[in-house]
Write an enzyme that holds these catalytic residues in place. Structure first.
Site, PDB file in Angstrom:
ATOM      1  N   ASP A 157      -6.263  10.600  -3.371  1.00 36.72           N
ATOM      2  CA  ASP A 157      -5.244  11.396  -4.081  1.00 36.72           C
ATOM      3  C   ASP A 157      -5.934  12.346  -5.065  1.00 36.72           C
ATOM      4  O   ASP A 157      -5.279  13.159  -5.724  1.00 36.72           O
ATOM      5  CB  ASP A 157      -4.187  10.521  -4.755  1.00 36.72           C
ATOM      6  N   SER A 158      -7.286  12.288  -5.108  1.00 38.93           N
ATOM      7  CA  SER A 158      -8.050  13.319  -5.816  1.00 38.93           C
ATOM      8  C   SER A 158      -7.769  14.691  -5.216  1.00 38.93           C
ATOM      9  O   SER A 158      -8.134  15.713  -5.793  1.00 38.93           O
ATOM     10  CB  SER A 158      -9.557  13.021  -5.748  1.00 38.93           C
TER      11      SER A 158
ATOM     12  N   LYS B 171      -5.220   2.816   0.632  1.00 38.67           N
ATOM     13  CA  LYS B 171      -5.874   2.341  -0.605  1.00 38.67           C
ATOM     14  C   LYS B 171      -4.874   2.443  -1.746  1.00 38.67           C
ATOM     15  O   LYS B 171      -4.094   3.408  -1.791  1.00 38.67           O
ATOM     16  CB  LYS B 171      -7.124   3.178  -0.912  1.00 38.67           C
TER      17      LYS B 171
ATOM     18  N   GLU C  44     -14.568   1.733  -9.644  1.00 40.57           N
ATOM     19  CA  GLU C  44     -14.802   3.061 -10.228  1.00 40.57           C
ATOM     20  C   GLU C  44     -15.168   2.946 -11.707  1.00 40.57           C
ATOM     21  O   GLU C  44     -14.466   2.275 -12.485  1.00 40.57           O
ATOM     22  CB  GLU C  44     -13.547   3.951 -10.061  1.00 40.57           C
TER      23      GLU C  44
ATOM     24  N   GLU D 190      -4.324   1.414  -6.170  1.00 42.17           N
ATOM     25  CA  GLU D 190      -5.026   1.099  -7.417  1.00 42.17           C
ATOM     26  C   GLU D 190      -4.408  -0.106  -8.124  1.00 42.17           C
ATOM     27  O   GLU D 190      -3.186  -0.243  -8.157  1.00 42.17           O
ATOM     28  CB  GLU D 190      -4.978   2.330  -8.348  1.00 42.17           C
TER      29      GLU D 190
ATOM     30  N   ASP E 130      -5.042   7.315   0.531  1.00 44.30           N
ATOM     31  CA  ASP E 130      -4.566   6.791  -0.757  1.00 44.30           C
ATOM     32  C   ASP E 130      -3.045   6.738  -0.821  1.00 44.30           C
ATOM     33  O   ASP E 130      -2.361   7.654  -0.344  1.00 44.30           O
ATOM     34  CB  ASP E 130      -5.033   7.719  -1.895  1.00 44.30           C
TER      35      ASP E 130
HETATM   36  O1  KIV Z   1      -8.870   9.757  -4.966  1.00 44.24           O
HETATM   37  C1  KIV Z   1     -10.078   9.557  -4.780  1.00 44.24           C
HETATM   38  O2  KIV Z   1     -10.853  10.431  -4.354  1.00 44.24           O
HETATM   39  C2  KIV Z   1     -10.594   8.225  -5.085  1.00 44.24           C
HETATM   40  C3  KIV Z   1     -12.079   8.088  -5.215  1.00 44.24           C
HETATM   41  C4  KIV Z   1     -12.509   8.689  -6.485  1.00 44.24           C
HETATM   42  C5  KIV Z   1     -12.507   6.687  -5.051  1.00 44.24           C
HETATM   43  O3  KIV Z   1      -9.842   7.333  -5.271  1.00 44.24           O
END
Ligand code: KIV
Length: 275
Positions: free
Chosen positions: A44-45, A113, A182, A115, A83
């Site tokens: 989600d970056s 994924k 992280e 969090e 994510d």
């Molecule tokens: O969103 C992302 O790119 C991430 C990484 C920084 C692990 O969660």
């Protein structure tokens, strides 16, 4: 060779390091895949890197499906993880399973994924029971930036270190097949990696993890809004792009682009017939 959840398990058992990079589009995914990277994370970056938000909070499930599906189309061998964005699983176990299912059906990714540790263990268990593999993400979790009060290394105090270890054990017990660590001090990340049977994938967590992940636009120096100290530049692609754009601008303006061989020919008599 196709990377699967079983590959991750086998690599941890053999002590082989797992490589993961983010990607958010078809062409980049193809390049990452061709390089032999084990796994692609559609992080989600993308909110920061692709969409220009200051953080990941505004990213939606639709954004993740749109980018995730493009990445899956470009990845032949890498295991694609997508994510779950902010508020797609925090609200309830039911929402978590429904949204994980939407993401998997809409993208054909291999895993999702999310969090959090102890507090999301019930979500991880339910998603896993729905046959959707889960990567957990603990330590500095960007979706909790407002609760943390900024991007801060997690696990430096006794209380935080205990919490990290508890979180790691909880996500493993809940069924996660890997966990991202992280911004965690190197010795603590090493201890967690030794205590878990699932692989740890570190970002800013030192060399004791079972694998590493970076945001591709960071390691290619394409994204300059902020630059954490754990990022290494593996290629100055940002600089190369800027130079190429400048060269193009100059060539358009001085008339050297396009050259005759970059255009299409036609029978001149047709042109004469038009006059
Ligand atoms: O969103 C992302 O790119 C991430 C990484 C920084 C692990 O969660």
């Amino acid at each position: 060779m196709k990377n699967t959840v079983a590959t991750f398990r086998a690599m941890k058992e053999k002590g082989e390091k797992i490589s993961m990079l983010t990607a958010y589009d078809y062409s980049t995914a193809k390049l990452v895949d061709q390089a032999g990277i084990n796994s692609i994370l559609v992080g989600d970056s993308l909110g920061n890197v692709m969409l220009g938000y200051g953080d990941t909070i505004p990213v939606t499930v639709e954004d993740m499906i749109h980018h995730g599906a493009a990445v899956v189309r470009g990845a032949s061998n890498a295991l694609v993880v997508v994510d779950m964005p902010f508020m797609s699983y925090q609200t309830s176990v039911y929402d978590a399973v429904v949204n994980a299912g939407r993401i998997m059906k809409g993208t054909r990714c291999a895993a999702v994924k999310l969090e959090g540790g102890v507090e999301v263990a019930d979500r991880i268990k339910a998603i896993t029971q729905a046959s959707i593999p889960v990567v957990a993400h603990i330590g500095m979790t960007p979706q909790s930036i407002n609760a943390f009060g900024g991007f801060k290394v997690q696990g430096k105090s006794m209380e935080q270190a205990r919490k990290l270890l508890e979180d790691a054990k909880a996500v493993e017990a809940a069924g996660a097949f890997a966990v991202t660590l992280e911004c965690v001090p190197t010795p603590l990340a090493r201890l967690v990696s030794e205590q878990l049977s699932i692989p740890t994938i570190g970002i800013g967590a030192g060399d004791g993890c079972d694998g590493q992940v970076l945001v591709y636009a960071d390691m290619l120096a394409m994204f300059s809004d902020f630059r954490p100290k754990f990022v290494r530049t593996f290629g100055n692609v940002g600089e190369m792009m800027t130079q190429a754009f400048k060269d193009y601008d100059a060539a358009v303006k001085d008339g050297s682009f396009p050259a005759p061989e970059e255009g299409y020919k036609m029978d001149e008599s047709i042109l004469e017939g038009l006059e």
